[in-house]
Scaffold this motif. Structure first.
Motif, short mmCIF file in Angstrom:
data_model
loop_
_atom_site.label_atom_id
_atom_site.label_comp_id
_atom_site.label_asym_id
_atom_site.label_seq_id
_atom_site.Cartn_x
_atom_site.Cartn_y
_atom_site.Cartn_z
N UNK A 114 -14.17 -9.86 -25.14
CA UNK A 114 -13.04 -9.32 -24.41
C UNK A 114 -13.54 -8.59 -23.17
N UNK A 115 -12.87 -8.80 -22.04
CA UNK A 115 -13.23 -8.11 -20.80
C UNK A 115 -11.98 -7.42 -20.28
N UNK A 116 -12.07 -6.12 -20.04
CA UNK A 116 -10.93 -5.35 -19.55
C UNK A 116 -11.10 -5.08 -18.06
N UNK A 117 -10.11 -5.52 -17.28
CA UNK A 117 -10.08 -5.28 -15.84
C UNK A 117 -8.92 -4.32 -15.56
N UNK A 118 -9.23 -3.12 -15.10
CA UNK A 118 -8.20 -2.10 -14.85
C UNK A 118 -7.98 -1.95 -13.35
N UNK A 119 -6.70 -1.78 -12.98
CA UNK A 119 -6.34 -1.64 -11.58
C UNK A 119 -5.44 -0.43 -11.39
N UNK A 120 -5.39 0.05 -10.17
CA UNK A 120 -4.65 1.29 -9.89
C UNK A 120 -3.15 1.13 -10.06
N UNK A 121 -2.65 -0.06 -9.79
CA UNK A 121 -1.21 -0.29 -9.90
C UNK A 121 -0.94 -1.78 -10.08
N UNK A 122 0.32 -2.09 -10.41
CA UNK A 122 0.69 -3.47 -10.67
C UNK A 122 0.56 -4.38 -9.46
N UNK A 123 0.79 -3.83 -8.28
CA UNK A 123 0.70 -4.65 -7.07
C UNK A 123 -0.74 -5.11 -6.82
N UNK A 124 -1.70 -4.20 -7.02
CA UNK A 124 -3.10 -4.55 -6.86
C UNK A 124 -3.52 -5.57 -7.91
N UNK A 125 -3.10 -5.34 -9.14
CA UNK A 125 -3.40 -6.29 -10.22
C UNK A 125 -2.88 -7.67 -9.86
N UNK A 126 -1.64 -7.75 -9.38
CA UNK A 126 -1.02 -9.04 -9.06
C UNK A 126 -1.85 -9.80 -8.03
N UNK A 127 -2.32 -9.11 -7.01
CA UNK A 127 -3.10 -9.76 -5.96
C UNK A 127 -4.45 -10.24 -6.49
N UNK A 128 -5.12 -9.39 -7.26
CA UNK A 128 -6.43 -9.76 -7.79
C UNK A 128 -6.33 -10.91 -8.79
N UNK A 129 -5.31 -10.86 -9.64
CA UNK A 129 -5.12 -11.94 -10.61
C UNK A 129 -4.76 -13.24 -9.90
N UNK A 130 -3.93 -13.15 -8.87
CA UNK A 130 -3.57 -14.34 -8.09
C UNK A 130 -4.82 -14.96 -7.45
N UNK A 131 -5.71 -14.11 -6.93
CA UNK A 131 -6.95 -14.61 -6.34
C UNK A 131 -7.79 -15.36 -7.38
N UNK A 132 -7.92 -14.76 -8.56
CA UNK A 132 -8.74 -15.36 -9.62
C UNK A 132 -8.15 -16.68 -10.09
N UNK A 133 -6.84 -16.71 -10.31
CA UNK A 133 -6.19 -17.93 -10.79
C UNK A 133 -6.27 -19.03 -9.74
#
Length: 232
Positions: free
Chosen positions: A3-22
């Motif tokens: 399991x790898x946990x990636x924590x972000x400051x807010x949902x907007x930042x998470x959305x952008x980083x996850x979109x980049x990865x996908x």
């Protein structure tokens, strides 16, 4: 299970980083085999991620998008995951992606599941990317606590298929890909937001009863590493 946990400051930042990865994973799959597949979840959590991903410039006509699970409701129902994906993901650059729904207008959820299994067989396996969510009761996909077909759905030796599921906490009958269909994805992500969901995750990690909290099956038995994306 890794399991790898990636924590972000807010949902907007998470959305952008996850979109980049996908987008990176989908583009890599297209480069290797000429096509890519993406299975996504519904609910309110992935909206920002869908909107971010819709703007990424990849070869979307070569991407097939489907749903991890769906309610047995028409595609234009406000409770439909199909409608959520149509309005938030299948637009902008991603408007040219191929979408294969799970809902089909059949007399019963069992017949709809059989049709969905046939229709999604063309996607191939494993999925390149699977995005899971998690409910406050510890369900993921439509693996609901004490669901009527939960043991079959969570059988890692079971068939790759779309299954019917009914449970007290599910409101409507559901259609869901089986555990074996989802958990060997090239990129397997659990996307959750909020302190309450983080607490649910901690509770799930501290026990083993999958009937009580089906997310434990993914956390403990998934073939692929689970990438957990979380923001407050």
């Amino acid at each position: 299970m890794e399991l790898s946990l990636h924590e972000f400051a807010d949902g907007a930042t998470l959305a952008e980083k996850l979109a980049d990865q996908v987008a990176h994973r989908l583009a890599a799959a297209i480069k290797v085999k000429g096509s890519a597949s993406l299975a996504v979840s519904g609910g309110s959590t992935p909206k920002k991620f869908f909107q971010a991903l819709s703007g990424r410039k990849i070869d979307w006509p070569k991407v097939t998008v489907t749903l991890v699970d769906e309610r047995f409701v028409p595609a234009d129902s406000p409770r439909s995951n199909h409608l959520l994906v149509k309005e938030n993901l299948l637009r902008n650059e991603a408007s040219s992606a191929q979408f294969i729904p799970l809902f089909h207008d059949r007399p019963s959820v069992d017949e709809a599941a059989a049709t969905a299994t046939q229709e999604t067989a063309s996607i191939g396996n494993p999925f390149d990317v699977v995005i899971l969510g998690m409910g406050g009761d510890g369900h993921t996909a439509s693996f609901f606590p004490h669901g009527n077909h939960l043991s079959q759905a969570l059988d890692e030796q079971g068939p790759r298929c779309v299954m019917p599921m009914e449970a007290e906490g599910a409101d409507e009958p559901r259609l869901t890909f089986s555990f074996s269909s989802l958990t060997d994805a090239g990129l397997l992500v659990l996307h959750i937001e909020g302190e309450a969901k983080k607490d649910v995750l901690k509770t799930a990690q501290s026990g083993t009863d999958e009937a009580e909290m089906p997310i434990r099956a993914v956390l403990n038995r998934a073939t692929s590493p689970v990438e957990i994306y979380w923001a407050p």
